[in-house]
Design an enzyme around this catalytic site. Structure first.
Site, PDB file in Angstrom:
ATOM      1  N   HIS A  40       0.818  -1.213   0.000  1.00 50.60           N
ATOM      2  CA  HIS A  40       0.000   0.000   0.000  1.00 50.60           C
ATOM      3  C   HIS A  40       0.853   1.266   0.000  1.00 50.60           C
ATOM      4  O   HIS A  40       0.387   2.331  -0.423  1.00 50.60           O
ATOM      5  CB  HIS A  40      -0.930  -0.014   1.221  1.00 50.60           C
ATOM      6  CG  HIS A  40      -2.169   0.794   1.058  1.00 50.60           C
ATOM      7  ND1 HIS A  40      -2.254   1.899   0.238  1.00 50.60           N
ATOM      8  CD2 HIS A  40      -3.407   0.675   1.628  1.00 50.60           C
ATOM      9  CE1 HIS A  40      -3.472   2.418   0.312  1.00 50.60           C
ATOM     10  NE2 HIS A  40      -4.191   1.690   1.133  1.00 50.60           N
ATOM     11  N   ASP A  83      -7.772  -6.840 -18.313  1.00 50.92           N
ATOM     12  CA  ASP A  83      -7.933  -7.827 -19.391  1.00 50.92           C
ATOM     13  C   ASP A  83      -6.561  -8.222 -19.927  1.00 50.92           C
ATOM     14  O   ASP A  83      -5.815  -7.381 -20.425  1.00 50.92           O
ATOM     15  CB  ASP A  83      -8.794  -7.203 -20.494  1.00 50.92           C
ATOM     16  CG  ASP A  83      -8.995  -8.118 -21.691  1.00 50.92           C
ATOM     17  OD1 ASP A  83      -8.555  -9.286 -21.644  1.00 50.92           O
ATOM     18  OD2 ASP A  83      -9.595  -7.650 -22.680  1.00 50.92           O
TER      19      ASP A  83
END
Length: 463
Positions: free
Chosen positions: A149, A401
């Site tokens: 993070h 994708d």
């Protein structure tokens, strides 16, 4: 990863990066092979090569986290000592993707070791971890990705994943002007802030102000360390329990209508309703466990990229936490549509105040907090809130994708105690699905919440 052409770089982390620097962001992506054939689905070589190119484009994930000056932090990219990602693959010949779909992706049927629950990042560990689970008969792939993070926020996580997917889809094309440009340099954010909302230049350690600040900082850090030890860690995996809930569209519409009846001039969002509902449910549960009625505070993130003009492809933490206080009087009555609507109106009133001045004030406070306590600031923030939220509903998780279409399901995992993640819903645009919320609490609190059914009227539990 041999042959990476990476130059030495240093990324100074902002206070907004340092606050969650002890955590990973973790998500599982479920990809279905919709056109089975002789070729392997999402080939290993394709994934690795495209990851190589994505990291070439985003080298911050190849760095090591280092302490800097007294309480600052950096990610240092050393071309001779790269922090290479962990990349692992497993094959599950007995588990078909169809089985996951038939069970609506319930985590009890996930591949072994796919369900990670520990959110903590190792100070010396990889900034990127990838676990690929290949399913029977090339029917699909489950990809679990963890990114530190301190390097990215949730939007930066998605931006990197989409970049990786772009390189996979365009693996045979030369790199050109169309490739994804990601901005990791924190100076990009500071360009849109006044000088007094930026880290001050370092002073000599012998300067009286520096010496005094160092002494105070040491004392505060020691106190917070002791406080954390006495209270216990907020994140150990054996002391948290998580569930995924869905709030149906008709419930959101009903609660929004109730809020409009109370205050016709206000327009609450889905996020306001979720904040109110889950904060009240948590507060009612804590009231039963502690027999105390008091004001509860939720921290609601507000991404300020678009509010002050920070480029949308900036990948560092770029959100302030807005504090929504819900009075104890709302706990004196049962959890109803009216009480949720009133709490949602309180949330909307706070969110509407998020202007440039509010953003600058928060960052100034964060700078001061980091100057005193460094990465222990997460302990300080934990004492100030009852329930924390992460709104990821508008992020493009379902657009990641690798050449075979987007994922059928994306599941968040491994969050800290009291964190509620508002997730993007599956399907084109998520229409008609409602809002999904991944809630993490201590087991005794979660058990009480579920046993009392505080959320039953408003949500369905997916797993």
């Amino acid at each position: 990863m041999e042959g990476l052409n990476i130059s030495n770089q240093v990324f100074d982390l902002s206070p907004l990066d340092i606050i969650p620097s002890h955590l990973y962001i973790t998500n599982a992506f479920f990809y279905e092979n919709k056109t089975p054939g002789p070729r392997p689905f999402m080939q290993s070589s394709l994934l690795k090569e495209s990851l190589y190119r994505a990291l070439q484009n985003f080298p911050i994930l190849l760095g090591h986290v280092r302490r800097h000056r007294r309480n600052a932090m950096q990610i240092v990219v050393d071309c001779d000592n790269l922090n290479l990602p962990l990349y692992e693959e497993q094959t599950h010949p007995q588990l078909h993707f169809r089985h996951l779909k038939d069970h609506q992706f319930h985590r009890d049927v996930w591949p072994k070791d796919a369900n990670i629950i520990d959110p903590r990042a190792s100070p010396n560990g990889e900034l990127l971890q990838v676990h690929v689970h290949r399913l029977a008969e090339e029917s699909g792939v489950v990809m679990v990705v963890r990114i530190a993070h301190c390097a990215v926020d949730a939007k930066g996580f998605v931006d990197f994943m989409q970049s990786w997917g772009w390189f996979a889809r365009n693996h045979s094309h030369p790199e050109g002007d169309s490739w994804p440009r990601l901005l990791a340099d924190r100076r990009v954010m500071y360009e849109y802030l006044p000088p007094d909302v930026q880290p001050a230049a370092p002073r000599s350690m012998w300067h009286p102000a520096s010496w005094l600040l160092g002494l105070l900082s040491t004392l505060v850090v020691l106190f917070l360390g002791l406080y954390k030890r006495l209270l216990g860690d907020k994140t150990p995996p054996d002391e948290i329990e998580s569930h995924l809930f869905s709030v149906p569209p008709h419930t959101l519409d009903r609660l929004r209508y109730t809020a409009t009846c109370i205050d016709p001039s206000s327009r609450v969002s889905d996020h306001d309703i979720i904040t109110a509902l889950f904060t009240l449910a948590f507060a009612h549960t804590k009231h039963l466990l502690t027999c105390r009625t008091q004001t509860v505070t939720a921290i609601v993130p507000c991404d300020f990229r678009h509010r002050i003009g920070v480029p949308s492809n900036f990948t560092g933490s770029c959100a302030i936490g807005l504090y929504v206080s819900i009075p104890g009087s709302l706990l004196q009555t049962p959890l109803t549509a009216e009480s949720v609507a009133r709490a949602a109106l309180l949330s909307r009133a706070v969110v509407d105040t998020a202007d440039k001045v509010t953003i600058q004030t928060f960052i100034r406070r964060a700078l001061r907090a980091i100057a005193f306590v460094g990465d222990k600031v997460n302990v300080l923030y934990a004492t100030m809130v009852s329930q924390a939220f992460s709104n990821q509903s508008r992020l493009g998780f379902y657009e990641v994708d690798f050449g075979a279409g987007g994922p059928v399901m994306v599941a968040p995992m491994a969050y800290s105690n009291t964190v509620a993640v508002i997730c993007p819903a599956p399907g084109p645009g998520g229409d008609g699905v409602g809002v999904r919320v991944f809630l993490t609490l201590r087991p005794e609190v979660m058990r009480m919440l579920l046993a009392k059914g505080f959320l039953d009227e408003f949500t369905d539990m997916i797993y």
